[in-house]
Design a protein around this motif. Structure first.
Motif, mmCIF file in Angstrom:
data_model
loop_
_atom_site.group_PDB
_atom_site.id
_atom_site.type_symbol
_atom_site.label_atom_id
_atom_site.label_comp_id
_atom_site.label_asym_id
_atom_site.label_seq_id
_atom_site.Cartn_x
_atom_site.Cartn_y
_atom_site.Cartn_z
ATOM 1 N N HIS A 113 0.816 -1.218 0.000
ATOM 2 C CA HIS A 113 0.000 0.000 0.000
ATOM 3 C C HIS A 113 0.849 1.267 0.000
ATOM 4 O O HIS A 113 0.451 2.278 -0.579
ATOM 5 N N GLU A 114 2.023 1.223 0.621
ATOM 6 C CA GLU A 114 2.858 2.413 0.725
ATOM 7 C C GLU A 114 3.848 2.543 -0.430
ATOM 8 O O GLU A 114 4.588 3.530 -0.506
ATOM 9 N N ASP A 115 3.871 1.562 -1.330
ATOM 10 C CA ASP A 115 4.774 1.624 -2.475
ATOM 11 C C ASP A 115 4.309 2.665 -3.479
ATOM 12 O O ASP A 115 3.107 2.936 -3.615
ATOM 13 N N LEU A 116 5.267 3.249 -4.186
ATOM 14 C CA LEU A 116 4.929 4.176 -5.262
ATOM 15 C C LEU A 116 4.334 3.397 -6.422
ATOM 16 O O LEU A 116 4.740 2.263 -6.698
ATOM 17 N N VAL A 117 3.389 4.024 -7.122
ATOM 18 C CA VAL A 117 2.738 3.354 -8.250
ATOM 19 C C VAL A 117 3.689 3.242 -9.429
ATOM 20 O O VAL A 117 3.765 2.203 -10.097
ATOM 21 N N PHE A 118 4.424 4.312 -9.688
ATOM 22 C CA PHE A 118 5.302 4.333 -10.861
ATOM 23 C C PHE A 118 6.771 4.220 -10.444
ATOM 24 O O PHE A 118 7.141 4.565 -9.332
ATOM 25 N N GLY A 119 7.596 3.742 -11.361
ATOM 26 C CA GLY A 119 8.993 3.496 -11.038
ATOM 27 C C GLY A 119 9.141 2.140 -10.379
ATOM 28 O O GLY A 119 8.325 1.235 -10.571
ATOM 29 N N ASP A 120 10.172 2.000 -9.555
ATOM 30 C CA ASP A 120 10.434 0.702 -8.923
ATOM 31 C C ASP A 120 9.676 0.512 -7.620
ATOM 32 O O ASP A 120 9.851 -0.495 -6.927
ATOM 33 N N GLY A 121 8.852 1.480 -7.248
ATOM 34 C CA GLY A 121 8.049 1.354 -6.038
ATOM 35 C C GLY A 121 8.650 2.039 -4.832
ATOM 36 O O GLY A 121 7.948 2.342 -3.866
ATOM 37 N N THR A 122 9.952 2.289 -4.857
ATOM 38 C CA THR A 122 10.616 2.925 -3.706
ATOM 39 C C THR A 122 11.238 4.279 -4.050
ATOM 40 O O THR A 122 11.179 5.208 -3.249
ATOM 41 N N ASP A 123 11.836 4.393 -5.231
ATOM 42 C CA ASP A 123 12.463 5.652 -5.651
ATOM 43 C C ASP A 123 11.553 6.397 -6.615
ATOM 44 O O ASP A 123 10.911 5.790 -7.485
ATOM 45 N N TYR A 124 11.514 7.718 -6.466
ATOM 46 C CA TYR A 124 10.672 8.520 -7.350
ATOM 47 C C TYR A 124 11.210 8.476 -8.776
ATOM 48 O O TYR A 124 12.426 8.565 -8.997
ATOM 49 N N LEU A 125 10.308 8.353 -9.717
ATOM 50 C CA LEU A 125 10.690 8.283 -11.125
ATOM 51 C C LEU A 125 11.205 9.644 -11.572
ATOM 52 O O LEU A 125 10.503 10.653 -11.445
ATOM 53 N N PRO A 126 12.431 9.734 -12.095
ATOM 54 C CA PRO A 126 12.953 11.038 -12.536
ATOM 55 C C PRO A 126 12.236 11.535 -13.786
ATOM 56 O O PRO A 126 11.750 10.731 -14.598
ATOM 57 N N ARG A 127 12.169 12.835 -13.917
ATOM 58 C CA ARG A 127 11.539 13.423 -15.106
ATOM 59 C C ARG A 127 12.396 13.093 -16.326
ATOM 60 O O ARG A 127 13.625 13.210 -16.281
ATOM 61 N N PRO A 128 11.778 12.656 -17.428
ATOM 62 C CA PRO A 128 12.568 12.309 -18.620
ATOM 63 C C PRO A 128 13.265 13.518 -19.206
ATOM 64 O O PRO A 128 12.767 14.645 -19.131
ATOM 65 N N LYS A 129 14.430 13.315 -19.787
ATOM 66 C CA LYS A 129 15.178 14.394 -20.411
ATOM 67 C C LYS A 129 14.398 14.948 -21.594
ATOM 68 O O LYS A 129 13.705 14.218 -22.297
ATOM 69 N N SER A 130 14.539 16.263 -21.815
ATOM 70 C CA SER A 130 13.781 16.907 -22.889
ATOM 71 C C SER A 130 14.179 16.401 -24.261
ATOM 72 O O SER A 130 13.381 16.408 -25.194
ATOM 73 N N SER A 131 15.417 15.977 -24.386
ATOM 74 C CA SER A 131 15.857 15.385 -25.659
ATOM 75 C C SER A 131 16.646 14.121 -25.346
ATOM 76 O O SER A 131 17.522 14.129 -24.482
ATOM 77 N N GLY A 132 16.304 13.065 -26.020
ATOM 78 C CA GLY A 132 17.005 11.811 -25.795
ATOM 79 C C GLY A 132 16.399 10.949 -24.712
ATOM 80 O O GLY A 132 16.827 9.808 -24.509
ATOM 81 N N GLY A 133 15.395 11.459 -23.983
ATOM 82 C CA GLY A 133 14.742 10.678 -22.937
ATOM 83 C C GLY A 133 13.674 9.757 -23.499
ATOM 84 O O GLY A 133 13.328 9.820 -24.682
ATOM 85 N N TRP A 134 13.120 8.925 -22.618
ATOM 86 C CA TRP A 134 12.134 7.945 -23.086
ATOM 87 C C TRP A 134 10.871 8.612 -23.622
ATOM 88 O O TRP A 134 10.273 8.126 -24.592
ATOM 89 N N PHE A 135 10.458 9.758 -23.013
ATOM 90 C CA PHE A 135 9.226 10.402 -23.469
ATOM 91 C C PHE A 135 9.416 11.014 -24.856
ATOM 92 O O PHE A 135 8.565 10.859 -25.743
ATOM 93 N N ALA A 136 10.547 11.709 -25.049
ATOM 94 C CA ALA A 136 10.827 12.310 -26.362
ATOM 95 C C ALA A 136 10.915 11.233 -27.430
ATOM 96 O O ALA A 136 10.454 11.420 -28.564
#
Length: 383
Positions: free
Chosen positions: A276-299
């Motif tokens: 219940h206390e795990d994060l939904v996104f990422g590995d569950g414990t560490d906050y997911l970093p914001r993707p890089k504006s260029s070259g990141g997974w979102f771009a």
């Protein structure tokens, strides 16, 4: 009453004003070149004493450098960590070099306006006027730096070191220009989701709930209310370098956000096997970093999906667009997005409500046209 006396100096005659402060203690101000200037000062002192606005001149000799730490300390506890970081940077980069060593009483409106003008234009090389040494600061940077100086001087007024804030009333602050918003269609979102790979559920959540990136990465399994089909949004994780600072949402209020069933189904798979206390996104414990504006997974996903260039935050605007096109009313949309007032939603997304005006005309035509009598005889309009 104040008295005026003359005295001789190596540079010629000067005038001195003796007067009593509201406490009854006698003081004086020297150095007036003209008797008229001394009289004006004496009159001003007497009026300010009667009106309760008297400020001891010596208190105005405090430097901006001496007042800034307390102001910044208070801001650190008042605003979000990311906001404080920008304020501290504005102080260090723009305000302190110019005003730090200045006494607050020596600052005037004209000097503040000149400083603003200097920030708004590029600095050129004195030996080569065609060479730009430093680019002009953007409107957001200038407005923020001005706000820091004005805020510190407000403190000087509150502590009775100044009668009025000399920075208030400037007329040359630049205007922010609205950034063009990008709205994806449902088909665009589907293609983007397909290319997001392991982040597909995150993209779906951003696009169909309208929560902010920091709110999404701060979601914990306990915040997903499957039976109610809601997200409980209370925290916001802001990335500061490689670390995250967790605080309240932008509105400083917890809100309940509706979730379409097809998104909820994928969230159920995402949350499977997590506490219940795990994060939904990422590995569950560490906050997911914001993707890089260029070259990141979102771009990369945007490029492969062949949709307009967008940032993760643009998915919030997409959600607003999709919700409005689906007929969601403004009040519900404002609550969903966490806007304190529906008028904010109307102002931010005014362009999306333009089609509603056409719908009003169509609705009136459909419902009312049949009851209007046709023009006959003298009722026919003439050119």
């Amino acid at each position: 009453m104040a008295t005026i006396e003359s005295y001789e100096t190596d540079s010629g005659k000067r005038y001195m004003v003796r007067y009593r402060m509201p406490s009854g203690k006698q003081t004086k101000k020297r150095g007036f070149r003209r008797k008229r200037d001394a009289e004006d000062f004496a009159n001003t002192v007497e009026v300010s004493k009667l009106s309760g606005e008297y400020v001891m001149p010596s208190l105005g000799r405090i430097k901006v450098d001496e007042l800034a730490p307390k102001w910044l300390e208070r801001k650190q506890s008042d605003v979000a960590p990311s906001n404080y970081r920008t304020l501290e940077s504005a102080w260090r980069t723009h305000v302190q070099p110019k005003w730090g060593a200045k006494a607050v009483a020596d600052i005037d409106l004209a000097a503040v306006e000149e400083w603003i003008a200097d920030m708004c234009r590029p600095a050129l090389d004195s030996n080569d006027p065609e060479k730009v040494v430093k680019k002009a600061s953007g409107a957001t940077t200038v407005i923020r730096a001005y706000g820091v100086l004005a805020g510190i001087l407000d403190d000087a007024v509150k502590s009775r070191r100044l009668r009025a804030n000399p920075a208030r009333g400037v007329e040359n602050l630049p205007r922010k220009t609205s950034k063009r918003r990008v709205y994806l269609t449902a088909e665009d979102v589907a293609r983007l989701v397909g290319e997001a790979k392991q982040h597909r559920v995150l993209v779906l959540t951003l696009a169909y709930t309208g929560i902010r990136w920091g709110e999404a990465v701060a979601l914990r399994v306990r915040d997903v209310q499957f039976l109610r089909r809601r997200l409980s949004v209370a925290d916001n994780a802001v990335q500061l370098g490689v670390d995250h600072a967790v605080g309240q949402t932008k509105s400083r209020k917890e809100r309940s956000v509706p979730v379409p069933q097809f998104v909820l189904d994928e969230l159920a798979v995402q949350c499977k096997g997590r506490d219940h206390e795990d994060l939904v996104f990422g590995d569950g414990t560490d906050y997911l970093p914001r993707p890089k504006s260029s070259g990141g997974w979102f771009a990369g996903a945007v490029k492969r999906a062949k949709v307009q260039r967008i940032t993760p935050h643009d998915l919030r605007h997409t959600c607003a667009s999709l919700a409005i096109s689906a007929g969601v009313n403004v009040l519900a949309l404002a609550r969903m997005l966490g806007h304190a007032d529906p008028s904010v939603t109307l102002r931010v997304y005014a362009d999306l409500f333009d089609t509603d005006l056409d719908a009003v005309a169509e609705a009136l035509n459909t419902k009312c046209a049949q009851f209007v009598p046709k023009p006959t005889g003298s009722n026919v309009a003439t050119a």
